[in-house]
Structures are given as C-alpha cells and as structure tokens.
Enzyme design. Structure first.
Site, PDB file in Angstrom:
ATOM      1  N   ASP A  61       0.833  -1.208   0.000  1.00 52.07           N
ATOM      2  CA  ASP A  61       0.000   0.000   0.000  1.00 52.07           C
ATOM      3  C   ASP A  61       0.862   1.252   0.000  1.00 52.07           C
ATOM      4  O   ASP A  61       0.587   2.214  -0.698  1.00 52.07           O
ATOM      5  CB  ASP A  61      -0.983  -0.001   1.173  1.00 52.07           C
ATOM      6  N   PRO A 119      -1.787   1.924   1.964  1.00 58.59           N
ATOM      7  CA  PRO A 119      -0.992   0.987   2.706  1.00 58.59           C
ATOM      8  C   PRO A 119      -1.499   0.875   4.123  1.00 58.59           C
ATOM      9  O   PRO A 119      -2.138   1.758   4.605  1.00 58.59           O
ATOM     10  CB  PRO A 119       0.364   1.633   2.724  1.00 58.59           C
ATOM     11  N   SER A 120      -1.172  -0.160   4.722  1.00 60.17           N
ATOM     12  CA  SER A 120      -1.453  -0.245   6.138  1.00 60.17           C
ATOM     13  C   SER A 120      -0.135  -0.457   6.826  1.00 60.17           C
ATOM     14  O   SER A 120       0.826  -0.823   6.226  1.00 60.17           O
ATOM     15  CB  SER A 120      -2.363  -1.387   6.431  1.00 60.17           C
TER      16      SER A 120
END
Lengths: 427, 339
Positions: free
Chosen positions: A126, A410-411
């Site tokens: 991400d 994104p994580s």
C-alpha cells in the site's frame, strides 16, 4: 478434478463479470450541496502536526515511528495541494531512508530510536502504491520526467513482485515476504486503492492493473463476514478452495485497516455492497457508540468507544456517495493522530477528486510471425488489392485502451508485533 | 547554508562532505539523519536530539582534545554549559543562549502565565490555545520539557527516569488542552504567527529571528517563567565513526572556519543573537538598516528576559534520549485533545 476446477473458475468469472457491471454503475448523486475540496489550510494543519522538517511523516500514535504508507500519503497530499517543496522533502527522505537495494520498492517501517531504524526489509504494497501514484501525479503537475520514471520503476516492481495468481484471480500481496503461506495467501483488501491502480496504468500500461481491480472488487464482495457483512482487516485466500476467510493470526476485525475498503470504493465511486454494509454498520442506532471504532466479525463485540474523526470522515464520504447528507466536513484538527488525520484528508480529497478513467489495457501480444514470411506477405498484398484495403483508415484503432484501477492504501501492519494497527488502542 | 558554501569557496582543496539532518536547515537541524551509513559523510551537523540519540547508539567518534578545547575558547561559557550533552563526541558550532520563554501577543494576552500551575489553568480555561512542539523533533519542545522539573520543583531535574514525577504528571494533565504537538519549531512559530494559538514556548534566538525577519506579529512579546532556567540550544558538529583519523585535519579546518566571528554572522543567527560576553557570544552587528532597527527594538526585551535567568546545562545525552523516547510513548502516542 480438472473439470470441476474449471467449472468453479468459470462460474466465478461469470459472477465476477456480472458484479463488475454492477460495480461500475454510477452511484446516485448526493442529495446535498456539492462538496468542497479541502482548503490549503488543511494541508498546513497536517504538515504542522505530522511532517518533520526533514520530510519524515510521524506516526504519532505509534511512538513516533514512520512507514512507507505515511510517506506515500504525505507525498500524495503535497502534490495534491501543490506544495512542491514539501513533496521534495518527503520524497527525498523516503528515497534516502526506505529505498530497498534489490528493487524499486520501499522498506515499510522506520523507528527513529532503534539502533537499526530500518530493521525489517520487507515492503508494504500500500505504501509503494501511494508513493508511485504521488510520483506520477507530481510528474504530471510539475512536468518532471524523473518523477515519472521513478513512478514507472515502482509500479513495475509492484506488478512483478507483489501480485500473484491464485486460481483465476490476480491477487495483490501485502508485501513481498511473509504472505504466501502453506494454507493460503494473506490479503489486505484495504491495500486495493482503486484510483491509484488505475492511474498507474498510465505510466506502466499492463493488463494486470485492470485484473487487479476486477479481481479485487470480486474479493471484496465475497469477503462479507459476520452480521454486518464486512471485510476483515486481513483475509486468507485458501490454497485448496480459493475461498476467502478471516486470516488467522490477526484480530478478526473490521477495524483500522479495513476502514479503508469503503474509502477506496467510494473514492473510485464504485457501488459495491460493502459500501452500503459499512454505512449500515456505522449508522446503526442500536450501537451505543457511533460510528463504532471496530467490530469483531466473529463475536460481534464492539469497543466501548466510537471511532475517531478518520472513521467519521470515511463514513461521511460513504454517505455522500450513497446520496445521503454527510454533515459538516471534518478537519485534520479533529483527528487525534496521524492515521486519523490521513483518513480525514483522503476522504475529503476523494469526495471531490475526479474519478480516474479505467486502466489502460495494452493490446494482446501479437502472435509470432509465421515461418514463411515472404509467402505470407505476398498473400496479404494480393488480398489487399482485391479488397482495396490499401486506403488509409480514417479512424485508426488506438493501440491501447485505458481502463483505470484505483489504488489502495498501505497499512502499517506487518505481522503481529507492536505497531500492528489492529492492536493499537484506538481513541 | 551560506557558511558552508563559503567554506567550500575559500578552501577548495579541502573536501569535506557534510551531512545535515534536513536539506533546508537554516538554524538548527532537528531530526536524526539516518543515512550516515549510506552517504557516509565526514561530518554531521545535528541538533540536540540527533546528538543524543546518535551518542547512545555509538554513532559518533571521540573528537581530538585540542578541537574541544578550541571550541571552549571560541564559544566561551555556552560550550562549557553544554558539555554534559556534548561530552567528548561533539563541539558547538552555533548556539542560542536560552529558553524556554513564552511567546504571546500583547493584544490577546497582556499578562501571560508565568508558572506551570498557572499555565495549566490557562490551558484548561482556553483549550487548544497553547502548544509545544514534539521534543523529538523540535528544540522548543526539548527546552520546554527540560525546564519543567525546575518549574515544578521536581526531586531531581537531571534524572528524568526517577526524578521527574511531577513533570510527567503535569504533561499528562495538560495534554487534553494542548492544541497539538507541532512537528517542528518553525511549524509552531507559523501557527502562532497566524493566530492559531496564543502561547508558545520558544527560545530567545528564535524570537529575535522572528523579529528580524518580520514573521512575528508586531505585538508579539516574550515573557519569562518565574523560576525556570534558561537552557541553551545549539548546533553541534559530530564525526561519524566510519571517518578515518586522517580526515580529522580537514574537519578541524571546517570547525575553526565555522567558529570565526564572520562566519557566525552567516550561520543561523546572522549575528542577531544577543551580543556581549554576558551572553557568551560576541555577535557582530546586523547587516542592514532594517535589521539594525529591529535589533535595537528587540534587544532590550531580550536582555530583560535573560537577565534574571539561571543558565543551566541541557540534560546529558542518555537522559535526553530517554526523555524523547518516553515522551513519544506516553504523551505523543496517546494525545487526546478532549474533543
């Protein structure tokens, strides 16, 4: 066995096609005044809170660490708000600090207090997606070919390193390492930032962008768990039957990762069942704290507190996309931490940002020329004369068709150690 | 950085790669540049946080005794004052004599609080109108937090681990009323200048710079706490461990060049720091009439707030590193502004 497998796959493809048609149907127009794009003051508010002078984005809720996700967000916001100096600082720090030597991707985590600040070389897809998208936008906004070239390198690496075929699906890996397990592929559906995936096809035309969108949307539709029928933060795609399940090893929650699934759907104006399900969950008057910060998709347990401004901002965007009134726009200052503020800003931008057109799909590769080329060309010349096809075509077929996937966010989760968003007590 | 450009111009045969923590450093770099291993500079110019964190990690090499003694001779009392922080691994190349002071606007707040308790009361009554920057990212934040044990009468102000009970409690108590923790000193000054907050702890040099540049509102004033000391802040020269001894001759040339009075006017304060031996720095005159006029207006206030202050050393490197870490974990990570 093989026939059965083909049959299943064909059925899924057919269902997926129908779903895609539904999914790409336009959402109803919002029954309220047109939304306004966030003002520059919102970027200044974000920058003053979370962007260190050297260009590092500070995750204030996680002991001041940084990650590629935050860097990608920061770059995206900077280019959106036309702050080139900030963009260059953030990109400069990201390049210097997080670049991986073996490819064009970025290490996912930076801890300023560690003796080895970048101790885990793994990437977070991400983060890579947002970095590439921001670079592409920067190249287009400020006409910088180097940024476009960098975007192309990252986008190519994403396709080559972070996608995998699972049955007939093309799946986005959350990172290069650690997500292809014996029991299946671990997927984070919040990484599918659909507008970004579509945009990146402009710089790296490839059929896989459209496949990622199509298969990702199908996965999101299938990943409906628990009473609210919502996706979990982490999903397991089994190797044996390719059916999605809640991934073991993480809390079985719809929480700080999965909150971005409806964000990404709404950003790309995709009318998916998940969007309505999220809206119902967040707005349910029976929930004592609204919107709930998260829900355990197995037990139905919810925490004794409401989601922060980031959750509320995504809910507001969801409502707007479904034609409901979304209330007063939330501000960066309403969020208690970096991630909440990033959600606020993304949701505000998503509400007014023009949708990305479908991803560009280059034509299928031509079959190899026949062995007897002279004979073939002679025959073609004769046929052309007979059919009078030697006239110039007034409407030549374009070589490629664009379709655009969205991108994902994104994580910060990379395994279960500290920093896992799902385990960070939300406020 | 003009001083460094001038050094390259005057000493083209000496090549010294200089790493700073931010490309746009104009006063004090504030975050640890972590690319020492990849870019391998000969010298790093760093702020207190970077110095402390790098020292606890063993990144810096011990500097020659002669270089350190020369630093004390040229920087006077300020270099000695900062010795607990610099130790044997750093020298001071520029310094601001002290902080924290409370920046406020006379038209908004004519009589600012002058103690920790009254500041807490003010913040409760006026939520989101006060902030201090993150100590790990900003010198203002470091000075403010280091002064708290003195303001609150903590048991051992030089032992942040076991002697700061009241300070840590006070930081938690005021947290809901703090607007936010700014990511840098410059960012906090901007917020103040735009009217987003009414009170901001700053250093003396930053106030004077804001005055000279015209970025501060005309009615901005500096108030001192009743009992807080003045803790200096500095820009430090450190040498990474990978640098071979034969490079030290070049580095010493750079250090002595940066400490020349004419270079001090180019670097960071542009000669606008309080001048005279009582402040530990002999700053040459401002360069333009406008700066001179602004300087003349601001100097009496600067002199007044400094006059009665105790001058104390910053925390030693290991203690400062501890404070930065604990603050990030206990205060910054759980900030809840009560909304």
């Amino acid at each position: 066995m093989a026939r059965n497998r083909q049959g299943r796959a064909g059925g899924r493809l057919a269902r997926g096609f129908c779903f895609l048609l539904l999914a790409l149907s336009p959402l109803p127009a919002a029954a309220q005044a047109p939304a306004q794009a966030p003002a520059d003051a919102e970027w200044r508010a974000f920058s003053r809170r979370y962007v260190a002078p050297g260009g590092r984005i500070i995750d204030t809720a996680n002991q001041g660490i940084s990650h590629s996700e935050g860097q990608g967000y920061g770059m995206f916001f900077a280019v959106y708000f036309n702050d080139r100096a900030a963009f260059e600082r953030i990109w400069g720090w990201t390049q210097r600090t997080l670049s991986r030597r073996q490819d064009a991707l970025f290490s996912w985590r930076y801890d300023p207090r560690s003796s080895f600040p970048v101790s885990d070389p793994n990437n977070a897809t991400d983060g890579d997606i947002f970095i590439a998208w921001a670079l592409l936008m920067a190249s287009e906004r400020w006409d910088v070919p180097d940024y476009r070239a960098a975007a192309a390198r990252v986008a190519t690496a994403i396709l080559n390193c972070c996608t995998v075929e699972v049955g007939n699906r093309l799946v986005l890996l959350p990172g290069i390492s650690g997500f292809q397990r014996a029991e299946g592929i671990v997927v984070n559906l919040s990484y599918y930032a659909f507008p970004a995936l579509r945009a990146l096809s402009r710089v790296v035309p490839d059929r896989r962008w459209a496949r990622l969108e199509r298969d990702g949307l199908e996965l999101i539709r299938e990943a409906a768990f628990g009473q609210p029928q919502l996706p979990p933060d982490w999903l397991l795609l089994g190797r044996s039957d390719e059916r999605p399940a809640i991934a073991p090893g993480w809390p079985p929650r719809f929480s700080w990762d999965a909150v971005r699934v409806p964000l990404n759907l709404a950003w790309q104006r995709v009318d998916a069942p998940t969007l309505s399900a999220a809206n119902r969950f967040w707005a349910n008057p029976e929930n004592p704290h609204r919107p709930p910060a998260w829900i355990d998709l197995r037990s139905g347990q919810m925490p004794p507190y409401a989601g922060h401004a980031g959750t509320r901002a995504v809910h507001a965007l969801t409502r707007a996309r479904l034609g409901e009134a979304s209330g007063r726009p939330l501000r960066v200052a309403d969020a208690p931490d970096y991630f909440g503020a990033a959600l606020v800003l993304q949701a505000r931008i998503a509400e007014t940002m023009p949708p990305e057109p479908p991803a560009l799909e280059p034509p299928e590769a031509s079959p190899p020329p026949p062995q007897n080329r002279w004979f073939t060309e002679l025959g073609r010349a004769v046929l052309t004369r007979i059919r009078r096809e030697d006239r110039e075509d007034p409407n030549p077929v374009t070589e490629a068709r664009w379709s655009r996937p969205d991108f994902l966010e994104p994580s910060q989760v990379r395994g279960v150690p500290s920093g896992l968003r799902g385990l960070v007590p939300p406020r | 950085m003009p001083a460094l450009a001038e050094f390259s111009k005057q000493y083209p045969h000496l090549r010294v790669d200089i790493g700073t923590e931010a490309q746009d450093v104009d006063w004090v770099s504030t975050a640890l540049q972590d690319d020492l291993q990849t870019e391998r500079p000969d010298v790093a110019l760093v702020g207190a946080a970077a110095l402390a964190l790098g020292k606890t990690r063993g990144l810096w090499r011990v500097l020659p005794a002669g270089l350190r003694e020369a630093n004390h001779a040229s920087m006077g009392g300020l270099a000695a004052q900062m010795r607990p922080l610099t130790g044997e691994e750093a020298i001071v190349v520029s310094a601001d004599p002290g902080g924290p002071f409370l920046l406020h606007r006379r038209s908004v707040l004519s009589e600012p609080p002058r103690g920790a308790a009254t500041l807490l009361d003010y913040a409760r009554q006026n939520p989101q109108r006060f902030l201090y920057p993150r100590p790990s990212a900003a010198a203002f934040g470091q000075q403010f937090v280091m002064a708290l044990p003195y303001l609150l009468g903590d048991r051992n102000p030089s032992d942040a681990q076991s002697g700061w009970e009241q300070s840590w409690r006070w930081m938690r108590e005021i947290d809901p009323y703090v607007a936010y923790y700014a990511s840098g000193s410059g960012e906090a000054m901007q917020e103040f200048s735009e009217g987003g907050i009414d009170l901001l702890p700053v250093s003396l040099g930053a106030f004077l710079q804001g005055r000279m540049s015209g970025r501060l509102p005309e009615d901005a004033r500096l108030a001192s706490f009743d009992i807080a000391p003045a803790i200096p802040r500095g820009l430090f020269l450190v040498v990474p461990n990978h640098v071979p001894p034969e490079r030290m001759v070049h580095i010493e040339a750079l250090a002595s060049f940066l400490l020349r009075p004419e270079m001090q006017t180019l670097a960071f304060g542009r000669g606008l720091l309080p001048a005279g031996p009582e402040f530990g720095i002999d700053g040459p005159a401002p360069r333009t009439d406008a700066e001179k006029a602004a300087w003349d207006r601001a100097l009496p206030m600067a002199t007044a707030v400094m006059a009665a202050r105790r001058r104390l050393s910053p925390l030693p490197a290991d203690q400062l590193a501890f404070v930065l870490g604990r603050w990030d974990e206990e205060i910054g990570a759980t900030h809840n502004d009560g909304r």
